[in-house]
Design an enzyme around this catalytic site. Structure first.
Site, mmCIF file in Angstrom:
data_model
loop_
_atom_site.group_PDB
_atom_site.id
_atom_site.type_symbol
_atom_site.label_atom_id
_atom_site.label_comp_id
_atom_site.label_asym_id
_atom_site.label_seq_id
_atom_site.Cartn_x
_atom_site.Cartn_y
_atom_site.Cartn_z
ATOM 1 N N HIS A 185 -51.149 64.813 34.548
ATOM 2 C CA HIS A 185 -52.391 65.653 35.041
ATOM 3 C C HIS A 185 -53.756 65.380 34.482
ATOM 4 O O HIS A 185 -53.590 64.825 33.146
ATOM 5 C CB HIS A 185 -52.679 67.384 34.807
ATOM 6 C CG HIS A 185 -51.818 68.130 35.871
ATOM 7 N ND1 HIS A 185 -50.558 68.604 34.302
ATOM 8 C CD2 HIS A 185 -51.436 69.111 36.314
ATOM 9 C CE1 HIS A 185 -49.850 69.433 35.072
ATOM 10 N NE2 HIS A 185 -49.670 69.246 36.708
ATOM 11 N N ASP B 61 -54.644 66.861 31.057
ATOM 12 C CA ASP B 61 -53.745 67.014 29.668
ATOM 13 C C ASP B 61 -54.423 66.124 29.107
ATOM 14 O O ASP B 61 -53.630 65.805 27.896
ATOM 15 C CB ASP B 61 -51.935 66.106 30.631
ATOM 16 C CG ASP B 61 -51.720 67.309 31.287
ATOM 17 O OD1 ASP B 61 -52.095 68.162 31.470
ATOM 18 O OD2 ASP B 61 -50.600 66.918 32.126
HETATM 19 C C1 XLS Z 1 -45.855 74.403 37.815
HETATM 20 C C2 XLS Z 1 -45.441 73.449 38.504
HETATM 21 C C3 XLS Z 1 -46.514 71.760 37.916
HETATM 22 C C4 XLS Z 1 -46.503 70.916 38.566
HETATM 23 C C5 XLS Z 1 -48.077 69.684 38.816
HETATM 24 O O1 XLS Z 1 -44.720 75.177 38.165
HETATM 25 O O2 XLS Z 1 -44.365 73.163 38.234
HETATM 26 O O3 XLS Z 1 -46.263 71.409 36.483
HETATM 27 O O4 XLS Z 1 -45.329 70.038 38.557
HETATM 28 O O5 XLS Z 1 -48.757 70.825 38.521
#
Ligand code: XLS
Ligand code: NI
Ligand code: NI
Length: 437
Positions: free
Chosen positions: A101, A104
């Site tokens: 993301h 991140d």
């Molecule tokens: C949360 C989601 C997140 C997505 C990406 O539960 O799995 O991690 O994969 O935003």
């Protein structure tokens, strides 16, 4: 400074190996059904759980002491240390891909222009890392759920200014994903739903989300991004109800907003089980609806009702999912992203490595088992045979639309039909798959 300095490069040593720093099943170049394991699995390390999460939970603070200080304010210097550690780990694991993301990886920002600047800084550095290491971006995404501005949703927020902020973030990350050669772009609508229906206009919010997704797709074509746009279904958490509850629900949404040929799904194991579905159900459904995109591989805990995001470790379960994935032709642009985190007490660098080594080996074993099931052919043969009646004259006329209800009903009457139950052979089939996994 190197966080993984004491960790050896991980390679395939075979099932006799007792080393915890070796793959026992994942032999990247080994051909399975004519394709290398690497190309079948296309696995990725995720940046958020592995590098951005500090090991906190709702009752306790972060437990991980890392040189990049997860959970503390992120300076450009810390973002750089994190980036170096991340690519060091990807390389040591021989990971072909990673996912991230925007937030991140970037340093903290103060306003919308600052966001764009920080994203640009990190995107340049990532481009250099990709070039140096050969590790590729499986998908990029924008975090539209952590910042307080998104408490009432992003695209589905009652305030259009929040929608506009989300548009800026997604445009930025879609363009960065394109620039970094990403294979897909993911949208997980973590807060695209509601906490209470008392204050919510569902119809309006769905129309907002439909428009948002169309804007994303239009922009993808405008900039010439060749990857797939993926929606990641999840039924709830953090919202009480998320609109993208599961694959079938997402398909209904895509159809309504004319997106069924443009958007596919990123299926996550733990989201499937939270929705009351099995992992393989979600894959089989996505295959049937022609929207199979990518997979977030993890597992939940059967005793817990939330997204525990543990690393997969049940070969039998993963094999069934793998079988359906292979039956559907396997991944095109997608892959297996380890959207999984080590437990809070797993505080060492080694723990991050053990988690991924184990997860990759579970995928590799499942791939071998599923490939053996396909080569054996008995399961598929049984299913084909079960539907053989549909290849009759009656079956064909029904399926190609040339028979009306009258004709079919009269046929039943005239032929005095008395069909008898036929065994579904469930126990036999369960025994059959136990021969492989
Ligand atoms: C949360 C989601 C997140 C997505 C990406 O539960 O799995 O991690 O994969 O935003
Ligand atoms: Ni996920
Ligand atoms: Ni998740």
């Amino acid at each position: 400074m190197s966080y993984f300095a004491n960790i050896p490069a991980i390679s395939y040593e075979g099932t006799q190996s007792k080393s915890p720093f070796a793959y026992r099943y994942y032999d990247a170049d080994k051909l399975v059904l004519g394709k290398s394991m690497r190309d079948h699995l296309r696995w990725a390390v995720c940046y958020w759980h592995t590098f951005a999460w500090p090991g906190n939970d709702i009752f306790g603070a972060g437990t991980f002491e890392r040189p990049w200080k997860p959970g503390e304010p992120v300076t450009q210097e810390l973002a750089q240390i994190k980036l170096d550690a991340a690519f060091e780990m990807f390389s040591k694991l021989q990971a072909p891909f990673y996912c991230f993301h925007d937030v991140d990886a970037i340093a903290d920002y103060k306003n919308i222009a600052g966001y764009s600047r920080e994203l640009d800084v990190i995107a340049d550095k990532m481009a250099a890392k990709i070039e140096q290491t050969g590790v590729q971006l499986l998908w990029g995404t924008a975090n539209l759920f952590s910042h307080p501005r998104y408490a009432a949703g992003a695209a589905t927020n009652p305030n259009p200014d929040v929608f506009a902020w989300a548009a800026h973030q997604v445009r930025s990350m879609l363009e960065v994903t394109n620039r970094l050669g990403g294979a897909n772009y993911v949208l997980w609508g973590g807060r695209e739903g509601y906490d209470t229906i008392l204050n919510t206009d569902i119809g309006h919010e769905l129309d907002q989300l439909g428009r948002f997704m169309n804007m994303v797709v239009e922009h993808k074509h405008k900039i010439g991004f060749k990857g797939a746009i993926l929606i990641e279904p999840k039924p709830h958490e953090p919202t009480k109800h998320q609109y993208d509850r599961d694959t079938a629900t997402v398909y209904g949404f895509l159809k309504r907003y004319g997106l069924e040929n443009e958007v596919k799904v990123n299926i996550e194991v733990n989201h499937a089980t939270l929705a009351g579905n099995s992992f393989e159900h979600e894959i089989a459904t996505a295959n049937a609806l022609d929207i199979m995109g990518s997979i977030d591989i993890n597992r939940g805990d059967p005793q817990n009702g939330w997204d525990t995001d543990q690393f997969p470790n049940n070969v039998a379960e993963t094999t069934l999912a793998m079988y359906h994935l292979l039956e559907g032709g396997g991944f095109d642009t997608g892959g297996f992203n380890f959207d999984a985190k080590v437990r809070r007490q797993s505080v060492d660098a080694e723990d991050l490595i053990f988690a991924h080594v184990g997860g990759v080996d579970v995928l590799a074993r499942s791939l071998l088992a599923a490939a053996a099931m396909i080569e054996d052919g008995e399961l598929k043969g049984f299913v084909d045979q079960r539907y053989a009646g549909w290849r009759s004259e009656l079956g064909n006329k029904v399926m190609n639309g040339s028979a009306a209800l009258d004709e079919v009903a009269d046929y039943a009457l005239k032929s005095d039909l008395e069909p008898k139950p036929i065994s579904g052979r469930q126990e036999h089939l369960e025994n059959l798959i136990n021969r492989f996994a």
